[in-house]
Design a protein around this motif. Structure first.
Motif, PDB file in Angstrom:
ATOM      1  N   SER A   1       5.423  18.594   8.480  1.00 38.68           N
ATOM      2  CA  SER A   1       4.916  19.134   7.211  1.00 38.68           C
ATOM      3  C   SER A   1       3.393  19.065   7.135  1.00 38.68           C
ATOM      4  O   SER A   1       2.784  19.705   6.289  1.00 38.68           O
ATOM      5  N   GLY A   2       2.749  18.277   7.995  1.00 38.72           N
ATOM      6  CA  GLY A   2       1.298  18.243   8.062  1.00 38.72           C
ATOM      7  C   GLY A   2       0.641  17.101   7.304  1.00 38.72           C
ATOM      8  O   GLY A   2      -0.505  16.772   7.556  1.00 38.72           O
ATOM      9  N   GLU A   3       1.331  16.473   6.380  1.00 39.05           N
ATOM     10  CA  GLU A   3       0.750  15.349   5.633  1.00 39.05           C
ATOM     11  C   GLU A   3       0.824  14.071   6.462  1.00 39.05           C
ATOM     12  O   GLU A   3       1.672  13.937   7.334  1.00 39.05           O
ATOM     13  N   GLU A   4      -0.065  13.143   6.146  1.00 34.21           N
ATOM     14  CA  GLU A   4      -0.058  11.848   6.824  1.00 34.21           C
ATOM     15  C   GLU A   4       1.185  11.079   6.372  1.00 34.21           C
ATOM     16  O   GLU A   4       1.417  10.894   5.186  1.00 34.21           O
ATOM     17  N   LEU A   5       1.982  10.641   7.318  1.00 36.52           N
ATOM     18  CA  LEU A   5       3.245   9.972   7.023  1.00 36.52           C
ATOM     19  C   LEU A   5       3.112   8.472   7.249  1.00 36.52           C
ATOM     20  O   LEU A   5       2.524   8.030   8.230  1.00 36.52           O
ATOM     21  N   THR A   6       3.636   7.708   6.314  1.00 39.31           N
ATOM     22  CA  THR A   6       3.718   6.262   6.447  1.00 39.31           C
ATOM     23  C   THR A   6       5.173   5.861   6.280  1.00 39.31           C
ATOM     24  O   THR A   6       5.833   6.289   5.333  1.00 39.31           O
TER      25      THR A   6
ATOM     26  N   SER B   1       0.851  -1.175   0.000  1.00 36.96           N
ATOM     27  CA  SER B   1       0.000   0.000   0.000  1.00 36.96           C
ATOM     28  C   SER B   1       0.894   1.235   0.000  1.00 36.96           C
ATOM     29  O   SER B   1       1.955   1.234   0.609  1.00 36.96           O
ATOM     30  N   VAL B   2       0.449   2.264  -0.678  1.00 34.62           N
ATOM     31  CA  VAL B   2       1.236   3.478  -0.767  1.00 34.62           C
ATOM     32  C   VAL B   2       0.407   4.629  -0.214  1.00 34.62           C
ATOM     33  O   VAL B   2      -0.729   4.851  -0.637  1.00 34.62           O
ATOM     34  N   ALA B   3       0.952   5.349   0.742  1.00 41.71           N
ATOM     35  CA  ALA B   3       0.259   6.478   1.349  1.00 41.71           C
ATOM     36  C   ALA B   3       0.625   7.756   0.604  1.00 41.71           C
ATOM     37  O   ALA B   3       1.411   7.741  -0.347  1.00 41.71           O
ATOM     38  N   LYS B   4       0.075   8.871   1.096  1.00 44.60           N
ATOM     39  CA  LYS B   4       0.354  10.155   0.468  1.00 44.60           C
ATOM     40  C   LYS B   4       1.834  10.520   0.591  1.00 44.60           C
ATOM     41  O   LYS B   4       2.461  10.938  -0.362  1.00 44.60           O
TER      42      LYS B   4
ATOM     43  N   MET C   1       9.903   0.363  15.290  1.00 45.15           N
ATOM     44  CA  MET C   1       8.447   0.385  15.442  1.00 45.15           C
ATOM     45  C   MET C   1       8.044   1.197  16.675  1.00 45.15           C
ATOM     46  O   MET C   1       7.021   1.894  16.653  1.00 45.15           O
ATOM     47  N   ASP C   2       8.815   1.113  17.755  1.00 38.83           N
ATOM     48  CA  ASP C   2       8.555   1.906  18.957  1.00 38.83           C
ATOM     49  C   ASP C   2       8.620   3.403  18.656  1.00 38.83           C
ATOM     50  O   ASP C   2       7.777   4.174  19.113  1.00 38.83           O
ATOM     51  N   ILE C   3       9.628   3.804  17.908  1.00 40.56           N
ATOM     52  CA  ILE C   3       9.770   5.215  17.541  1.00 40.56           C
ATOM     53  C   ILE C   3       8.556   5.673  16.738  1.00 40.56           C
ATOM     54  O   ILE C   3       8.007   6.749  16.964  1.00 40.56           O
ATOM     55  N   ALA C   4       8.113   4.838  15.810  1.00 42.11           N
ATOM     56  CA  ALA C   4       6.940   5.195  15.002  1.00 42.11           C
ATOM     57  C   ALA C   4       5.683   5.269  15.857  1.00 42.11           C
ATOM     58  O   ALA C   4       4.859   6.183  15.699  1.00 42.11           O
ATOM     59  N   ASN C   5       5.513   4.335  16.793  1.00 42.50           N
ATOM     60  CA  ASN C   5       4.332   4.339  17.667  1.00 42.50           C
ATOM     61  C   ASN C   5       4.319   5.549  18.596  1.00 42.50           C
ATOM     62  O   ASN C   5       3.264   6.121  18.863  1.00 42.50           O
ATOM     63  N   ARG C   6       5.470   5.922  19.108  1.00 42.82           N
ATOM     64  CA  ARG C   6       5.545   7.110  19.980  1.00 42.82           C
ATOM     65  C   ARG C   6       5.113   8.374  19.241  1.00 42.82           C
ATOM     66  O   ARG C   6       4.531   9.277  19.824  1.00 42.82           O
ATOM     67  N   ASN C   7       5.404   8.422  17.950  1.00 41.47           N
ATOM     68  CA  ASN C   7       5.068   9.600  17.154  1.00 41.47           C
ATOM     69  C   ASN C   7       3.760   9.445  16.392  1.00 41.47           C
ATOM     70  O   ASN C   7       3.438  10.281  15.541  1.00 41.47           O
ATOM     71  N   ARG C   8       3.035   8.362  16.647  1.00 43.31           N
ATOM     72  CA  ARG C   8       1.744   8.070  16.013  1.00 43.31           C
ATOM     73  C   ARG C   8       1.847   8.089  14.482  1.00 43.31           C
ATOM     74  O   ARG C   8       1.074   8.741  13.796  1.00 43.31           O
ATOM     75  N   VAL C   9       2.836   7.358  14.000  1.00 38.89           N
ATOM     76  CA  VAL C   9       3.065   7.244  12.562  1.00 38.89           C
ATOM     77  C   VAL C   9       2.728   5.822  12.140  1.00 38.89           C
ATOM     78  O   VAL C   9       3.081   4.857  12.826  1.00 38.89           O
ATOM     79  N   ARG C  10       2.056   5.713  11.018  1.00 46.91           N
ATOM     80  CA  ARG C  10       1.704   4.396  10.479  1.00 46.91           C
ATOM     81  C   ARG C  10       2.954   3.743   9.892  1.00 46.91           C
ATOM     82  O   ARG C  10       3.760   4.407   9.244  1.00 46.91           O
ATOM     83  N   MET C  11       3.119   2.445  10.138  1.00 47.06           N
ATOM     84  CA  MET C  11       4.305   1.743   9.669  1.00 47.06           C
ATOM     85  C   MET C  11       3.903   0.482   8.914  1.00 47.06           C
ATOM     86  O   MET C  11       2.982  -0.228   9.322  1.00 47.06           O
ATOM     87  N   VAL C  12       4.613   0.215   7.820  1.00 42.58           N
ATOM     88  CA  VAL C  12       4.389  -0.984   7.018  1.00 42.58           C
ATOM     89  C   VAL C  12       5.711  -1.730   6.929  1.00 42.58           C
ATOM     90  O   VAL C  12       6.740  -1.145   6.582  1.00 42.58           O
ATOM     91  N   LEU C  13       5.690  -3.015   7.267  1.00 42.33           N
ATOM     92  CA  LEU C  13       6.887  -3.850   7.181  1.00 42.33           C
ATOM     93  C   LEU C  13       6.924  -4.515   5.815  1.00 42.33           C
ATOM     94  O   LEU C  13       5.991  -5.229   5.438  1.00 42.33           O
TER      95      LEU C  13
END
Length: 135
Positions: free
Chosen positions: A93-98, A55-58, A116-128
């Motif tokens: 920058s305001g855009e949704e980051l993945t 999947s590709v985000a903005k 993954m912890d760093i991404a969760n702390r910053n509420r960023v969606r992550m794809v493995l």
């Protein structure tokens, strides 16, 4: 002594000029296709998965972990400590980051969990990222 004209045997010839052109174009096609396929990825041996959907985000950010435990953000080597400020600057920058996480299959799971912890702390969606299984 044999003075008669000897028969000239026909020589076998293979004209490969047309084959050379075809081989050159095939080589050029595959070279360009491999360079365009995914230019922002560090060469890794990805783990296998039966559901290999992408999947590709903005706005995406590529984080790669090599087998030598070197972290890359969009092909730029960074340390684990520098990773969180980079993610936070991209969130600003305001855009949704993945984050697309590419981890070599030889990387210990703790290193993957740290990212993954760093991404969760910053509420960023992550794809493995994984490779599809070959049956």
């Amino acid at each position: 002594m044999n003075l008669r004209n000897r028969r000239h045997k026909p020589t076998a010839e293979v004209h490969t000029a047309a084959l050379n052109d075809i081989m050159f174009f095939l080589m050029l096609f595959f070279l360009l296709a491999s360079a365009v396929a995914n230019p922002q990825v560090v060469k890794l041996l990805l783990p296998k998965s039966s559901a290999g959907e992408q999947s590709v985000a903005k706005k995406t950010m590529t984080v790669s972990i090599t087998s030598d435990l070197i972290y890359h953000v969009d092909k730029q080597p960074v340390s684990l400590e520098q990773l969180e400020p980079l993610i936070q600057s991209n969130i600003a920058s305001g855009e949704e980051l993945t984050i697309m996480l590419y981890a070599d299959s030889a990387v210990p799971i703790q290193n993957v969990i740290s990212v993954m912890d760093i991404a969760n702390r910053n509420r960023v969606r992550m794809v493995l990222a994984t490779e599809p299984k070959k049956d």
